[in-house]
Motif scaffolding. Structure first.
Motif, mmCIF file in Angstrom:
data_model
loop_
_atom_site.group_PDB
_atom_site.id
_atom_site.type_symbol
_atom_site.label_atom_id
_atom_site.label_comp_id
_atom_site.label_asym_id
_atom_site.label_seq_id
_atom_site.Cartn_x
_atom_site.Cartn_y
_atom_site.Cartn_z
ATOM 1 N N GLY A 259 12.085 28.446 -63.799
ATOM 2 C CA GLY A 259 13.271 27.961 -64.487
ATOM 3 C C GLY A 259 13.329 26.446 -64.550
ATOM 4 N N LEU A 260 12.553 25.772 -63.694
ATOM 5 C CA LEU A 260 12.502 24.315 -63.693
ATOM 6 C C LEU A 260 11.155 23.782 -64.168
ATOM 7 N N GLU A 261 10.100 24.510 -63.832
ATOM 8 C CA GLU A 261 8.765 24.068 -64.213
ATOM 9 C C GLU A 261 7.840 25.257 -64.432
ATOM 10 N N VAL A 262 6.742 24.975 -65.139
ATOM 11 C CA VAL A 262 5.694 25.980 -65.327
ATOM 12 C C VAL A 262 4.830 25.959 -64.064
ATOM 13 N N LEU A 263 4.510 27.139 -63.559
ATOM 14 C CA LEU A 263 3.793 27.260 -62.290
ATOM 15 C C LEU A 263 2.294 27.464 -62.487
ATOM 16 N N ASP A 264 1.536 27.000 -61.509
ATOM 17 C CA ASP A 264 0.083 27.200 -61.478
ATOM 18 C C ASP A 264 -0.307 27.700 -60.094
ATOM 19 N N ASP A 265 0.382 28.720 -59.635
ATOM 20 C CA ASP A 265 0.043 29.272 -58.329
ATOM 21 C C ASP A 265 -0.506 30.681 -58.487
ATOM 22 N N THR A 266 -1.294 31.087 -57.520
ATOM 23 C CA THR A 266 -1.889 32.419 -57.518
ATOM 24 C C THR A 266 -1.565 33.070 -56.187
#
Length: 170
Positions: free
Chosen positions: A50-57
């Motif tokens: 909701g605040l940022e695009v994520l790049d976690d797995t």
């Protein structure tokens, strides 16, 4: 859950659903998740909080979550992840990147797509198809609110092909 916004994971024992009480990835939407049969793990990638695009797995082994931190598939949301039977990996495509990423069971490998490809896509459908192919359909383009043509693409493990024939399932 839908009321509190927290991520809740439920286990199915064949008769009943129970809250697993497992801690793991935070609240998110428009993420991609699939089962990697060789490792026996469920892989969750990206999305938005909701605040940022994520790049976690995150990896789910059936009882606990663990975060994978050594390789990246890039910040993405509204992308898809599906098992690639031709490679034995999970195939990730879409979101703000048209680059391909594959989950090998231990990490991500990334590459630029072939010259002929579906381009940047959001909210499209992708699933396994006949003959060890992945089928991609429709979605939205990089232009906000602009629908992609009702077209179908296949991926055979190395090449995208735009299909012809047959009416689109609208």
């Amino acid at each position: 859950d839908a009321i509190s916004g927290e991520l809740v994971l439920y286990d199915w024992d064949g008769n009943d659903w129970t809250d697993s009480q497992a801690s793991g990835p935070g609240e998110r939407y428009l993420s991609a998740m699939a089962h990697h049969s060789q490792s026996g793990q469920v892989v969750l990638h990206g999305g938005s909080d909701g605040l940022e695009v994520l790049d976690d797995t995150w990896l789910w082994n059936g009882s606990t979550w663990s975060q994978h931190t050594t390789t990246s598939a890039g910040k993405r949301y509204s992308h898809e992840l599906v098992y690639d039977p031709a490679q034995g990996n999970l195939f990730l495509y879409g979101g703000a990147l048209s680059a391909i990423a594959e989950w090998t069971g231990t990490g991500w490998t990334s590459e630029q797509p072939p010259i002929q490809n579906p381009g940047i896509r959001y909210t499209f459908g992708m699933a396994n198809g006949p003959g060890q192919q992945i089928v991609l359909f429709g979605g939205n383009t990089a232009q906000p609110g602009q629908l992609a043509p009702a077209e179908t693409w296949t991926w055979n493990g190395s090449v995208f092909s735009k299909t012809s024939g047959g009416a689109a399932p609208l």
